[in-house]
Each structure stands twice: as C-alpha cells, then as structure tokens.
Write a protein that holds these residues in place. Structure first.
Motif, mmCIF file in Angstrom:
data_model
loop_
_atom_site.group_PDB
_atom_site.id
_atom_site.type_symbol
_atom_site.label_atom_id
_atom_site.label_comp_id
_atom_site.label_asym_id
_atom_site.label_seq_id
_atom_site.Cartn_x
_atom_site.Cartn_y
_atom_site.Cartn_z
ATOM 1 N N TYR A 38 -14.080 1.409 -4.762
ATOM 2 C CA TYR A 38 -13.819 0.396 -5.267
ATOM 3 C C TYR A 38 -12.548 -0.065 -4.309
ATOM 4 C CZ TYR A 38 -10.884 -3.205 -7.915
ATOM 5 O OH TYR A 38 -9.685 -4.565 -8.422
ATOM 6 N N ARG A 39 -12.135 0.623 -4.271
ATOM 7 C CA ARG A 39 -10.898 0.586 -2.922
ATOM 8 C C ARG A 39 -11.385 -0.483 -2.109
ATOM 9 N NH1 ARG A 39 -5.980 3.486 -4.133
ATOM 10 N NH2 ARG A 39 -4.871 3.330 -2.220
ATOM 11 N N ASP A 40 -11.886 0.594 -1.503
ATOM 12 C CA ASP A 40 -12.887 0.305 0.350
ATOM 13 C C ASP A 40 -12.834 -1.632 -0.496
ATOM 14 O OD1 ASP A 40 -11.405 2.651 1.093
ATOM 15 O OD2 ASP A 40 -13.641 3.278 1.108
ATOM 16 N N GLU A 41 -13.669 -2.031 -1.034
ATOM 17 C CA GLU A 41 -14.650 -2.727 -1.563
ATOM 18 C C GLU A 41 -13.916 -4.088 -1.720
ATOM 19 O OE1 GLU A 41 -16.824 -2.526 -4.921
ATOM 20 O OE2 GLU A 41 -18.743 -2.427 -3.678
ATOM 21 N N VAL A 42 -12.513 -3.778 -2.332
ATOM 22 C CA VAL A 42 -11.526 -4.854 -2.467
ATOM 23 C C VAL A 42 -10.996 -4.911 -0.917
ATOM 24 C CG1 VAL A 42 -9.379 -5.298 -3.304
ATOM 25 C CG2 VAL A 42 -11.464 -3.911 -4.869
ATOM 26 N N GLY A 43 -11.151 -4.174 -0.180
ATOM 27 C CA GLY A 43 -10.105 -4.248 0.991
ATOM 28 C C GLY A 43 -11.001 -5.065 2.408
ATOM 29 N N ARG A 44 -12.832 -4.664 2.386
ATOM 30 C CA ARG A 44 -13.740 -5.315 2.786
ATOM 31 C C ARG A 44 -13.515 -6.893 2.228
ATOM 32 N NH1 ARG A 44 -15.858 -0.926 2.883
ATOM 33 N NH2 ARG A 44 -17.204 -0.776 1.174
ATOM 34 N N HIS A 99 -6.354 -12.861 -9.820
ATOM 35 C CA HIS A 99 -6.444 -11.132 -9.788
ATOM 36 C C HIS A 99 -8.427 -11.376 -9.260
ATOM 37 C CE1 HIS A 99 -3.766 -10.697 -12.630
ATOM 38 N NE2 HIS A 99 -3.880 -10.937 -12.907
ATOM 39 N N LEU A 100 -8.573 -11.793 -7.729
ATOM 40 C CA LEU A 100 -9.810 -10.921 -7.335
ATOM 41 C C LEU A 100 -10.030 -10.227 -7.110
ATOM 42 C CD1 LEU A 100 -11.990 -12.999 -5.764
ATOM 43 C CD2 LEU A 100 -10.560 -11.813 -3.378
ATOM 44 N N GLU A 101 -9.248 -8.816 -7.521
ATOM 45 C CA GLU A 101 -9.857 -7.585 -7.764
ATOM 46 C C GLU A 101 -9.964 -7.289 -8.341
ATOM 47 O OE1 GLU A 101 -6.295 -7.669 -10.264
ATOM 48 O OE2 GLU A 101 -6.410 -8.394 -8.173
ATOM 49 N N GLY A 147 -18.479 -7.837 -8.315
ATOM 50 C CA GLY A 147 -19.159 -6.779 -7.075
ATOM 51 C C GLY A 147 -18.958 -7.247 -5.746
ATOM 52 N N ALA A 148 -18.910 -7.151 -4.791
ATOM 53 C CA ALA A 148 -18.317 -7.040 -3.395
ATOM 54 C C ALA A 148 -19.278 -8.237 -3.065
ATOM 55 C CB ALA A 148 -17.905 -6.054 -2.676
ATOM 56 N N GLU A 149 -20.715 -8.334 -2.925
ATOM 57 C CA GLU A 149 -21.658 -8.831 -2.546
ATOM 58 C C GLU A 149 -21.596 -10.856 -3.577
ATOM 59 O OE1 GLU A 149 -22.825 -8.697 0.606
ATOM 60 O OE2 GLU A 149 -22.074 -6.977 -0.029
ATOM 61 N N ARG A 150 -20.710 -10.626 -4.193
ATOM 62 C CA ARG A 150 -20.576 -11.369 -5.759
ATOM 63 C C ARG A 150 -19.826 -12.681 -5.359
ATOM 64 N NH1 ARG A 150 -21.840 -12.882 -11.999
ATOM 65 N NH2 ARG A 150 -21.840 -14.641 -12.418
#
Length: 115
Positions: A85-91, A39-41, A48-51
């Motif tokens: 959020y979906r964009d962050e997961v994709g990145r 569940h990385l998402e 947060g994406a950066e962490r």
C-alpha cells in the motif's frame, strides 16, 4: 493541479485554506467537482491506485488542489500488504507530482515549494 504533501496533521488543509482562498465546503475526500481533494492516501486504499490515477489524470489540467499524507516515512510495516500500500501511494504521488503545475510540502504548517 497543485499537489500538497506532508505528514499527518501537519496543517495541509489549513495551509490550503489560508494560501489559496479555499472555503471549507470546497474540500472533500472524494473526486468530483470540489476544488480540493484531501486524503488521497485514503482514496488509494479504498479505490485502488489505478482508479485514483485515472481520476487524477482527468483533473491534471484543472485548478484543483490535491492533498496527501506522506505514508512512506517512518517505521516500515512488517505486513506485506501494508508495505505494498505504501509503495502504491508513492507511485501515485510520483505520477501526480510529474503532472502537477506546483508541488508543495507542508511541515508544521509551513509550506515549502518543491516544484
């Protein structure tokens, strides 16, 4: 690092257990010394994406397995925050796929090696 992606409830965890000899106690929805991160998402939403990217970078050259639901497929949410959020997961997944030694997509319990 091995990256396993797929839709929700498509059998990613079961696939990993069967094909990589992983025991249930080696699986966690957290970064740490566990072999499988699921569940990385959810971790991206919570931390947060950066962490998460930093934690993935620390584990990139290990034998860990990272599982993530594909959240960018289907109906696009009306809420701007959910779209972001979906964009962050994709990145994050793009970065993880580049660093991973292998990428596997699981659909209906069947794994397809992408990389």
């Amino acid at each position: 690092m091995i990256l396993v992606i797929g839709g929700r409830s498509q059998g990613k965890t079961q696939y990993v257990m069967q094909n990589f000899g992983v025991r249930e106690e080696e699986i966690a929805c957290a970064f740490g010394k566990n072999k499988v991160i699921v569940h990385l998402e959810k971790l991206i939403r919570d931390q947060g994406a950066e962490r998460v990217l930093k934690s993935l970078e620390e584990r990139a050259d290990t034998d860990c397995i990272v599982c993530c639901d594909e959240v960018g497929m289907g109906v696009v949410p009306a809420d701007a925050g959910e779209r972001a959020y979906r964009d962050e997961v994709g990145r994050v997944l793009c970065h993880a796929a580049q660093r991973a030694s292998r990428v596997i997509r699981v659909f209906a319990g069947l794994g397809q090696v992408i990389k």
